[in-house]
Design a protein around this motif. Sequence first.
Motif, PDB file in Angstrom:
ATOM      1  N   LEU A  42       0.737  -1.199   0.113  1.00  0.00           N
ATOM      2  CA  LEU A  42       0.048   0.040  -0.004  1.00  0.00           C
ATOM      3  C   LEU A  42       0.808   1.245   0.003  1.00  0.00           C
ATOM      4  O   LEU A  42       0.611   2.296  -0.329  1.00  0.00           O
ATOM      5  CB  LEU A  42      -0.854   0.047   1.208  1.00  0.00           C
ATOM      6  CG  LEU A  42      -1.722  -1.203   1.283  1.00  0.00           C
ATOM      7  CD1 LEU A  42      -2.602  -1.098   2.498  1.00  0.00           C
ATOM      8  CD2 LEU A  42      -2.643  -1.217   0.064  1.00  0.00           C
ATOM      9  N   ILE A  43       1.924   1.417   0.909  1.00  0.00           N
ATOM     10  CA  ILE A  43       2.742   2.463   0.956  1.00  0.00           C
ATOM     11  C   ILE A  43       4.399   2.116   0.928  1.00  0.00           C
ATOM     12  O   ILE A  43       4.600   0.799   1.326  1.00  0.00           O
ATOM     13  CB  ILE A  43       2.568   3.345   2.050  1.00  0.00           C
ATOM     14  CG1 ILE A  43       1.294   3.839   2.250  1.00  0.00           C
ATOM     15  CG2 ILE A  43       3.574   4.368   2.231  1.00  0.00           C
ATOM     16  CD1 ILE A  43       0.960   4.285   3.847  1.00  0.00           C
ATOM     17  N   GLU A  44       5.137   2.542  -0.053  1.00  0.00           N
ATOM     18  CA  GLU A  44       6.519   2.010  -0.240  1.00  0.00           C
ATOM     19  C   GLU A  44       7.431   3.304   0.024  1.00  0.00           C
ATOM     20  O   GLU A  44       7.236   4.287  -0.584  1.00  0.00           O
ATOM     21  CB  GLU A  44       6.740   1.502  -1.129  1.00  0.00           C
ATOM     22  CG  GLU A  44       8.259   0.977  -1.491  1.00  0.00           C
ATOM     23  CD  GLU A  44       8.438   0.153  -2.815  1.00  0.00           C
ATOM     24  OE1 GLU A  44       9.480  -0.363  -2.927  1.00  0.00           O
ATOM     25  OE2 GLU A  44       7.625  -0.038  -3.615  1.00  0.00           O
ATOM     26  N   PHE A  45       8.422   3.242   1.009  1.00  0.00           N
ATOM     27  CA  PHE A  45       9.476   4.290   1.199  1.00  0.00           C
ATOM     28  C   PHE A  45      10.602   3.887   0.207  1.00  0.00           C
ATOM     29  O   PHE A  45      11.389   2.532   0.482  1.00  0.00           O
ATOM     30  CB  PHE A  45       9.847   4.443   2.619  1.00  0.00           C
ATOM     31  CG  PHE A  45       9.044   5.592   3.266  1.00  0.00           C
ATOM     32  CD1 PHE A  45       7.760   5.631   2.965  1.00  0.00           C
ATOM     33  CD2 PHE A  45       9.629   6.380   4.279  1.00  0.00           C
ATOM     34  CE1 PHE A  45       6.939   6.658   3.620  1.00  0.00           C
ATOM     35  CE2 PHE A  45       8.913   7.428   4.707  1.00  0.00           C
ATOM     36  CZ  PHE A  45       7.571   7.752   4.583  1.00  0.00           C
ATOM     37  N   PHE A  75      11.142   1.029   3.481  1.00  0.00           N
ATOM     38  CA  PHE A  75      10.140   0.242   4.162  1.00  0.00           C
ATOM     39  C   PHE A  75       8.711  -0.125   3.311  1.00  0.00           C
ATOM     40  O   PHE A  75       8.676   0.960   2.451  1.00  0.00           O
ATOM     41  CB  PHE A  75       9.599   0.578   5.647  1.00  0.00           C
ATOM     42  CG  PHE A  75       8.499   1.557   5.807  1.00  0.00           C
ATOM     43  CD1 PHE A  75       7.319   0.778   6.073  1.00  0.00           C
ATOM     44  CD2 PHE A  75       8.330   2.747   5.421  1.00  0.00           C
ATOM     45  CE1 PHE A  75       6.224   1.353   6.269  1.00  0.00           C
ATOM     46  CE2 PHE A  75       7.344   3.426   5.646  1.00  0.00           C
ATOM     47  CZ  PHE A  75       5.883   2.702   6.008  1.00  0.00           C
ATOM     48  N   GLN A  76       8.045  -0.990   3.682  1.00  0.00           N
ATOM     49  CA  GLN A  76       6.789  -1.189   2.716  1.00  0.00           C
ATOM     50  C   GLN A  76       5.790  -1.459   3.963  1.00  0.00           C
ATOM     51  O   GLN A  76       6.064  -2.279   4.928  1.00  0.00           O
ATOM     52  CB  GLN A  76       7.138  -2.531   1.787  1.00  0.00           C
ATOM     53  CG  GLN A  76       7.902  -2.099   0.744  1.00  0.00           C
ATOM     54  CD  GLN A  76       8.000  -3.523  -0.417  1.00  0.00           C
ATOM     55  OE1 GLN A  76       7.716  -4.461   0.236  1.00  0.00           O
ATOM     56  NE2 GLN A  76       8.336  -3.343  -1.517  1.00  0.00           N
ATOM     57  N   LEU A  77       4.596  -1.222   3.548  1.00  0.00           N
ATOM     58  CA  LEU A  77       3.203  -1.302   4.308  1.00  0.00           C
ATOM     59  C   LEU A  77       2.459  -2.250   3.430  1.00  0.00           C
ATOM     60  O   LEU A  77       1.965  -1.720   2.477  1.00  0.00           O
ATOM     61  CB  LEU A  77       2.751   0.059   4.878  1.00  0.00           C
ATOM     62  CG  LEU A  77       1.554  -0.477   5.801  1.00  0.00           C
ATOM     63  CD1 LEU A  77       1.885  -0.923   7.152  1.00  0.00           C
ATOM     64  CD2 LEU A  77       0.424   0.888   5.904  1.00  0.00           C
ATOM     65  N   HIS A  78       2.071  -3.489   3.981  1.00  0.00           N
ATOM     66  CA  HIS A  78       1.312  -4.389   3.000  1.00  0.00           C
ATOM     67  C   HIS A  78      -0.137  -4.140   3.633  1.00  0.00           C
ATOM     68  O   HIS A  78      -0.327  -3.689   4.634  1.00  0.00           O
ATOM     69  CB  HIS A  78       1.822  -5.777   3.200  1.00  0.00           C
ATOM     70  CG  HIS A  78       3.331  -5.677   2.776  1.00  0.00           C
ATOM     71  ND1 HIS A  78       3.712  -5.711   1.335  1.00  0.00           N
ATOM     72  CD2 HIS A  78       4.560  -5.912   3.415  1.00  0.00           C
ATOM     73  CE1 HIS A  78       5.052  -5.915   1.361  1.00  0.00           C
ATOM     74  NE2 HIS A  78       5.492  -5.877   2.449  1.00  0.00           N
ATOM     75  N   ILE A  97       8.216   8.255  -2.303  1.00  0.00           N
ATOM     76  CA  ILE A  97       7.405   7.506  -1.523  1.00  0.00           C
ATOM     77  C   ILE A  97       6.246   7.121  -2.683  1.00  0.00           C
ATOM     78  O   ILE A  97       5.714   8.025  -3.423  1.00  0.00           O
ATOM     79  CB  ILE A  97       6.657   8.321  -0.486  1.00  0.00           C
ATOM     80  CG1 ILE A  97       7.695   8.838   0.308  1.00  0.00           C
ATOM     81  CG2 ILE A  97       5.512   7.663   0.237  1.00  0.00           C
ATOM     82  CD1 ILE A  97       7.157   9.969   1.463  1.00  0.00           C
ATOM     83  N   ARG A  98       5.812   5.796  -2.768  1.00  0.00           N
ATOM     84  CA  ARG A  98       4.849   5.306  -3.626  1.00  0.00           C
ATOM     85  C   ARG A  98       3.567   4.738  -2.865  1.00  0.00           C
ATOM     86  O   ARG A  98       3.728   4.350  -1.918  1.00  0.00           O
ATOM     87  CB  ARG A  98       5.798   4.430  -4.511  1.00  0.00           C
ATOM     88  CG  ARG A  98       6.701   4.900  -5.340  1.00  0.00           C
ATOM     89  CD  ARG A  98       7.225   3.587  -6.258  1.00  0.00           C
ATOM     90  NE  ARG A  98       8.169   2.854  -5.641  1.00  0.00           N
ATOM     91  CZ  ARG A  98       9.142   2.830  -5.788  1.00  0.00           C
ATOM     92  NH1 ARG A  98       9.836   3.945  -6.179  1.00  0.00           N
ATOM     93  NH2 ARG A  98       9.914   1.761  -5.105  1.00  0.00           N
ATOM     94  N   PHE A  99       2.427   5.071  -3.395  1.00  0.00           N
ATOM     95  CA  PHE A  99       1.213   4.648  -2.850  1.00  0.00           C
ATOM     96  C   PHE A  99       0.513   3.774  -3.862  1.00  0.00           C
ATOM     97  O   PHE A  99       0.723   4.340  -5.000  1.00  0.00           O
ATOM     98  CB  PHE A  99       0.305   5.886  -2.371  1.00  0.00           C
ATOM     99  CG  PHE A  99       0.925   6.706  -1.589  1.00  0.00           C
ATOM    100  CD1 PHE A  99       1.027   6.515  -0.346  1.00  0.00           C
ATOM    101  CD2 PHE A  99       1.745   7.737  -1.984  1.00  0.00           C
ATOM    102  CE1 PHE A  99       1.362   7.402   0.615  1.00  0.00           C
ATOM    103  CE2 PHE A  99       2.295   8.812  -0.960  1.00  0.00           C
ATOM    104  CZ  PHE A  99       2.107   8.590   0.351  1.00  0.00           C
ATOM    105  N   ARG A 100      -0.313   2.752  -3.507  1.00  0.00           N
ATOM    106  CA  ARG A 100      -1.018   2.337  -4.274  1.00  0.00           C
ATOM    107  C   ARG A 100      -1.991   2.916  -4.849  1.00  0.00           C
ATOM    108  O   ARG A 100      -2.830   3.779  -4.129  1.00  0.00           O
ATOM    109  CB  ARG A 100      -1.500   0.758  -3.562  1.00  0.00           C
ATOM    110  CG  ARG A 100      -2.109  -0.150  -4.479  1.00  0.00           C
ATOM    111  CD  ARG A 100      -2.980  -1.234  -3.677  1.00  0.00           C
ATOM    112  NE  ARG A 100      -3.423  -2.274  -4.510  1.00  0.00           N
ATOM    113  CZ  ARG A 100      -4.265  -3.226  -4.257  1.00  0.00           C
ATOM    114  NH1 ARG A 100      -4.653  -3.416  -2.772  1.00  0.00           N
ATOM    115  NH2 ARG A 100      -5.060  -3.979  -4.972  1.00  0.00           N
TER     116      ARG A 100
END
Length: 645
Positions: free
Chosen positions: A5-8, A26-29, A62-65
């Motif tokens: 969902l979110i990636e640094f 970091f990544q938030l799944h 920073i990337r967002f789905r």
Amino acid sequence: MSHTLIEFDQISLDLGGHKLLSEADFQLHESERVCLIGRNGAGKSTLFKLIMGQLQADTGEIRFRQQVTISQLEQSLPSVLNKTTLEIIYEGLAARQDKIRAYEALSAASPSQAELQQMEVLQHEIEALGGWDLKKEVETVVTQLNLPTDKKLSELSGGWQRRVLLGKALVSRPKVLLLDEPTNHLDISTIEWLEHTVRGFSGSVLFITHDRLFLQKLATRILELDRGKLVSWDCDYKTYLKRKAQAMEVEEKENALFDKRLAQEEAWIRQGIKARRTRNEGRVRSLMAMREEHAARIKPQGKAKIAVQKTESSGKKVIDAKNVSFTFGGDAAPVVNKFSIKIRRGDRIGIIGNNGVGKSTLINLLLGEIAPSSGTVKLGTQLEVAYFSQLRSELNPDKTIAENVGDGRDYITINGKDRHVVGYLKDFLFTPKRSLTLVRALSGGERNRVLLAKVFAKPANLLVLDEPTNDLDVEMLEALEERLLAYEGTLILVSHDRVFLDNVVTSTLVFETENRVEQYVGGYSDWLKHGRELAEVENPYKKKNEALKAAVQEKRETEDQADQQKVGIKLSYKLQRELDAIPGQIEQLEQEVNLLKKEIESPEFYDQDYTKIQPLLDELASKQQTLDELMDRWLALEAMQSGED
């Protein structure tokens, strides 16, 4: 496979010469509950600002789905207080409201083909966000949190303001929920409710907390912000503590070996003329690289060292309270009712209770600050009291940290030795430069540390701490625990931190149901085993809301009856049949609503998966709305019938 969902990606950020993030990844799944930990000032809240777009990184991406929705419960309370509860909750649906308005504006005219396509896109986006019925979403959250809908924030306490902000964060059903110190200023019952809510939340949660039990119960992964780097620990909190200790030990050994090699190379480069003529240039370049690596190494910050100023022991008897009752007058129920206790030198007593039950009042009674309505309180001899107040009113915001703690003196006496106030403050993790900062510029955690430093510099044999743990990071909490365990005087402690209570106190005073304050041996967990319940303070705004609603309904009925009497409409056969059928329908619906409420109010309800929780909440809201509409219809038909006479 869960989606990211979110990636640094290699994020760096420097604020005011302080590097908060250094090439951090970091990544938030999906469906994760990740706790972000780190010292106060490490940059945890700043990381949230990067996610929310309130700050831009210096480098990295920073990337967002696509179409990920994010809501945040901020750490600080709002500065604008002239809005009502409902206005604040609706702000959580602002994005959906804007799309609905745009759709309605397009549909109001004769839309072109392009506008029809735009309306179709808007419709899909609105449905993806949760649909068109904003009122239903708001009513569900208001019901869950029992919020006072007609009150402005300025009329609410800090705890109630926090509940309202939580409602704002939850109402849009986001895919990602950011919680920055969500348990601050919440009582134990509300913290436990929040635990159930977060555990049942279907989206991903990234949260910051210093409540170790909250962390242990909820986190599926630990994300540590340490010296600018983000380190992911795929485990619960207890396992993280073990692995972190091992990692720090390995780091110390590696650094020691590196420093030994560096010292050897430095000795080599300083050899005599002959050695310099034949020296290996590759070895020289290697030495230069080692120097740069050593200079770039960020050492761990020193540990907190809390010292408590000692004084002569008090008498063996510290406080004797017998049959003490206290009421604020009138017909109000007593805050404390026929309470007795004998406190002896060396006792460590915890006070447990929800917000508003009277914990601070009980402290003031025991200290003789207020007189009981009945009963007696006797204080022992040679008592010297140091009182930490949750209000932090003892700090002057226009003076520096050092001026507040030293009361204008450069040196203070700690256990018989003179210490410079700036040196003393280093034990509370304030650098010399930070010690000269005005208190008004400090964070909540820093203010708490200042007040602890001020209180502990005062000679005392009776230490009274009223919620000292708010805003403190875990390391500071552990340092405080260690010092209190070694404290030889008497301790009275109020806290909602369940682990802190378990680790520090030897007995507890608990505000329980039926207006009782009972004493138990041990801490919070020991009390929990008795199966007792904490006293709940009824929402002080609930009765007023109900009275207001009843008054509005009565006015509406009166107006309807007057209108019907003017018109004199006779009920048709169809309307009469409808009126006759409604009481049975109302009775059936009331039974169904009550059954649903019982199921939802059970302690295990929020332990279930979101897919089981939300349909029942939706069903309750729908049936409640139908029941309200039936009641209104029944009243209207009754009024029409009475108009015939």
